[in-house]
Design a protein around this motif. Structure first.
Motif, PDB file in Angstrom:
ATOM      1  N   THR A 151      37.314  39.264  43.471  1.00 12.10           N
ATOM      2  CA  THR A 151      36.754  38.223  42.626  1.00 12.10           C
ATOM      3  C   THR A 151      37.932  37.949  41.693  1.00 12.10           C
ATOM      4  OG1 THR A 151      34.745  39.176  42.432  1.00 12.10           O
ATOM      5  CG2 THR A 151      35.169  37.146  40.831  1.00 12.10           C
ATOM      6  N   GLY A 152      38.633  36.860  42.015  1.00 11.33           N
ATOM      7  CA  GLY A 152      39.806  36.389  40.931  1.00 11.33           C
ATOM      8  C   GLY A 152      40.822  37.513  41.020  1.00 11.33           C
ATOM      9  N   ASN A 153      41.032  37.985  39.556  1.00 10.42           N
ATOM     10  CA  ASN A 153      42.006  39.055  39.543  1.00 10.42           C
ATOM     11  C   ASN A 153      41.513  40.461  39.393  1.00 10.42           C
ATOM     12  OD1 ASN A 153      41.078  38.592  37.072  1.00 10.42           O
ATOM     13  ND2 ASN A 153      42.533  38.629  35.919  1.00 10.42           N
ATOM     14  N   GLU A 154      40.180  40.688  40.140  1.00  7.19           N
ATOM     15  CA  GLU A 154      39.447  41.946  39.786  1.00  7.19           C
ATOM     16  C   GLU A 154      39.169  42.258  41.193  1.00  7.19           C
ATOM     17  OE1 GLU A 154      35.898  43.700  37.237  1.00  7.19           O
ATOM     18  OE2 GLU A 154      36.290  41.709  37.297  1.00  7.19           O
ATOM     19  N   VAL A 155      39.231  43.601  41.690  1.00  4.97           N
ATOM     20  CA  VAL A 155      38.930  44.281  42.907  1.00  4.97           C
ATOM     21  C   VAL A 155      38.080  45.346  42.560  1.00  4.97           C
ATOM     22  CG1 VAL A 155      39.521  45.645  44.930  1.00  4.97           C
ATOM     23  CG2 VAL A 155      40.888  43.652  43.857  1.00  4.97           C
ATOM     24  N   LEU A 156      36.818  45.749  43.103  1.00  2.84           N
ATOM     25  CA  LEU A 156      35.861  46.693  43.008  1.00  2.84           C
ATOM     26  C   LEU A 156      35.670  47.398  44.549  1.00  2.84           C
ATOM     27  CD1 LEU A 156      33.758  48.451  41.427  1.00  2.84           C
ATOM     28  CD2 LEU A 156      32.152  46.617  41.918  1.00  2.84           C
ATOM     29  N   ILE A 157      36.277  48.616  44.485  1.00  3.29           N
ATOM     30  CA  ILE A 157      35.687  49.370  45.686  1.00  3.29           C
ATOM     31  C   ILE A 157      34.517  50.418  45.533  1.00  3.29           C
ATOM     32  CG2 ILE A 157      36.520  51.077  47.293  1.00  3.29           C
ATOM     33  CD1 ILE A 157      39.483  49.846  46.744  1.00  3.29           C
ATOM     34  N   LEU A 158      33.529  50.105  46.413  1.00  2.00           N
ATOM     35  CA  LEU A 158      32.447  51.004  46.344  1.00  2.00           C
ATOM     36  C   LEU A 158      32.290  51.792  47.669  1.00  2.00           C
ATOM     37  CD1 LEU A 158      29.976  48.320  45.194  1.00  2.00           C
ATOM     38  CD2 LEU A 158      30.905  50.148  43.737  1.00  2.00           C
ATOM     39  N   ARG A 159      32.200  52.958  47.336  1.00  3.70           N
ATOM     40  CA  ARG A 159      31.793  53.933  48.858  1.00  3.70           C
ATOM     41  C   ARG A 159      30.674  54.615  48.838  1.00  3.70           C
ATOM     42  NH1 ARG A 159      37.030  57.121  50.005  1.00  3.70           N
ATOM     43  NH2 ARG A 159      36.750  56.688  52.295  1.00  3.70           N
ATOM     44  N   SER A 160      29.671  54.477  49.969  1.00  2.64           N
ATOM     45  CA  SER A 160      28.461  55.186  49.901  1.00  2.64           C
ATOM     46  C   SER A 160      28.369  55.852  51.271  1.00  2.64           C
ATOM     47  CB  SER A 160      27.410  54.329  49.688  1.00  2.64           C
ATOM     48  OG  SER A 160      27.503  53.155  50.866  1.00  2.64           O
ATOM     49  N   GLY A 161      27.501  56.878  51.090  1.00  2.57           N
ATOM     50  CA  GLY A 161      27.271  57.852  52.521  1.00  2.57           C
ATOM     51  C   GLY A 161      28.015  59.001  52.119  1.00  2.57           C
ATOM     52  N   ALA A 162      28.594  59.731  52.910  1.00  2.00           N
ATOM     53  CA  ALA A 162      29.017  61.061  52.663  1.00  2.00           C
ATOM     54  C   ALA A 162      29.921  61.018  51.244  1.00  2.00           C
ATOM     55  CB  ALA A 162      29.804  61.667  53.882  1.00  2.00           C
ATOM     56  N   ILE A 163      30.484  59.892  51.100  1.00  2.00           N
ATOM     57  CA  ILE A 163      31.444  60.128  49.618  1.00  2.00           C
ATOM     58  C   ILE A 163      30.943  58.675  48.926  1.00  2.00           C
ATOM     59  CG2 ILE A 163      33.513  59.427  48.754  1.00  2.00           C
ATOM     60  CD1 ILE A 163      34.867  60.821  51.225  1.00  2.00           C
ATOM     61  N   LYS A 164      30.443  59.288  47.567  1.00  2.00           N
ATOM     62  CA  LYS A 164      30.202  58.062  46.762  1.00  2.00           C
ATOM     63  C   LYS A 164      30.826  57.915  45.755  1.00  2.00           C
ATOM     64  CE  LYS A 164      25.106  58.763  47.535  1.00  2.00           C
ATOM     65  NZ  LYS A 164      25.182  59.532  48.558  1.00  2.00           N
ATOM     66  N   MET A 165      31.736  56.690  45.603  1.00  2.00           N
ATOM     67  CA  MET A 165      32.607  56.267  44.571  1.00  2.00           C
ATOM     68  C   MET A 165      32.556  54.786  44.238  1.00  2.00           C
ATOM     69  SD  MET A 165      36.660  56.488  45.474  1.00  2.00           S
ATOM     70  CE  MET A 165      36.930  54.792  46.024  1.00  2.00           C
ATOM     71  N   ARG A 166      32.836  54.743  43.044  1.00  2.00           N
ATOM     72  CA  ARG A 166      32.925  53.414  42.351  1.00  2.00           C
ATOM     73  C   ARG A 166      34.364  53.281  41.703  1.00  2.00           C
ATOM     74  NH1 ARG A 166      32.153  50.267  37.908  1.00  2.00           N
ATOM     75  NH2 ARG A 166      30.869  48.241  38.388  1.00  2.00           N
ATOM     76  N   LEU A 167      35.275  52.383  42.062  1.00  2.00           N
ATOM     77  CA  LEU A 167      36.691  52.234  41.536  1.00  2.00           C
ATOM     78  C   LEU A 167      36.887  50.719  41.176  1.00  2.00           C
ATOM     79  CD1 LEU A 167      38.724  54.280  40.730  1.00  2.00           C
ATOM     80  CD2 LEU A 167      39.634  54.068  43.203  1.00  2.00           C
ATOM     81  N   PRO A 168      37.079  50.329  39.795  1.00  2.00           N
ATOM     82  CA  PRO A 168      37.090  49.186  39.631  1.00  2.00           C
ATOM     83  C   PRO A 168      38.662  48.912  39.378  1.00  2.00           C
ATOM     84  CG  PRO A 168      36.178  49.929  38.119  1.00  2.00           C
ATOM     85  CD  PRO A 168      36.230  51.205  38.849  1.00  2.00           C
TER      86      PRO A 168
END
Length: 145
Positions: free
Chosen positions: A61-78
């Motif tokens: 979104t514009g100048n922002e990136v959010l990486i979400l991972r689910s399953g065997a690895i759960k991660m939230r990295l904005p």
């Protein structure tokens, strides 16, 4: 509400991690989907890891990136350019706090060619300790029909 039109894409993920004079590079290719919804673009793909299958969503979104991972690895990295953003990584052993100080955030997309690139350069900290400088590039292009 009609579902977003999804484009099948080939995704190449490349990560270079710099720590002191060491450099580790990882690269792999998979298939996924690209679509737009409201003011954001989304890239979704699956990855098979030693821990099991991981489903990744990259929200742009514009100048922002959010990486979400689910399953065997759960991660939230904005990621937000020139800002230190908190994230987390959930493991079998508990929740690990992370933060990323984003030095470069570049999003490119060509409607004509139906291809794009996410280019992130960031300093990663895990539980408050430096984990090195990461250079992540995600290239995606429409799969030829």
């Amino acid at each position: 509400m009609r579902p977003a039109e999804q484009t099948p894409v080939r995704v190449t993920v490349k990560t270079a991690i710099y720590s002191g004079s060491d450099r580790n590079t990882f690269e792999w290719t998979t298939f996924g989907r690209y679509y737009k919804k409201a003011n954001s673009s989304y890239l979704q793909y699956d990855e098979v890891t030693e821990e099991g299958d991981v489903h990744t969503t990259v929200k742009m979104t514009g100048n922002e990136v959010l990486i979400l991972r689910s399953g065997a690895i759960k991660m939230r990295l904005p990621f937000l350019l020139n800002k230190k953003t908190p994230g987390n990584y959930k493991t079998a052993y508990g929740l690990i706090e992370t933060s990323a100080l984003t030095k470069r955030l570049s999003l490119d997309f060509s409607e004509d060619k139906q291809e794009g690139q996410v280019d992130l350069l960031y300093e990663m900290s895990i539980q408050g300790a430096s984990a090195g400088t990461y250079h992540l590039t995600i290239n995606y292009r429409e799969e030829s029909k």
